[in-house]
Design an enzyme around this catalytic site. Sequence first.
Site, short mmCIF file in Angstrom:
data_model
loop_
_atom_site.label_atom_id
_atom_site.label_comp_id
_atom_site.label_asym_id
_atom_site.label_seq_id
_atom_site.Cartn_x
_atom_site.Cartn_y
_atom_site.Cartn_z
CE1 TYR A 59 0.39 1.40 4.45
CE2 TYR A 59 0.50 -0.99 4.53
CZ TYR A 59 0.71 0.23 5.13
OH TYR A 59 1.25 0.31 6.39
CB CYS A 60 1.48 3.97 -1.80
SG CYS A 60 0.33 4.09 -3.18
NE ARG A 61 -1.83 11.84 -0.74
CZ ARG A 61 -2.36 12.17 -1.91
NH1 ARG A 61 -1.98 11.54 -3.00
NH2 ARG A 61 -3.26 13.11 -2.00
N GLY A 63 -2.52 4.35 -4.14
CA GLY A 63 -2.52 3.13 -4.95
C GLY A 63 -1.59 3.17 -6.14
CG MET A 88 -2.26 4.34 3.88
SD MET A 88 -2.99 3.05 4.95
CE MET A 88 -3.60 1.83 3.77
#
Length: 96
Positions: A59-61, A63, A88
């Site tokens: 995961y990241c901010r 996608g 997120m």
Amino acid sequence: MQELKSKIDNGESIHLVDVREPHEHAEFNIGGTLLPLGKVQTMQVDDIEDLKNETVYVYCRSGNRSGQACLILGTMGFTNVINVAGGMLAWQEANK
């Protein structure tokens, strides 16, 4: 997203990798191993090398970076990487 949250809520043993930057990870994270995308791009993945045959949620901010990381990890022999779509931002929105 909801499936992943259910697994976390149920205490299932899952592998989470956060490919955001350290300051983003410090602000909010869901317990993943911090491995910034830059390290993935330069193949510095020793911290997760033992997860090659495990299911890994990346995961990241939003996608985007995690999508890139999934592609790169796939070329490095990781067999089951899953991009947490929406990242997120979506996680926080869904879990207000």
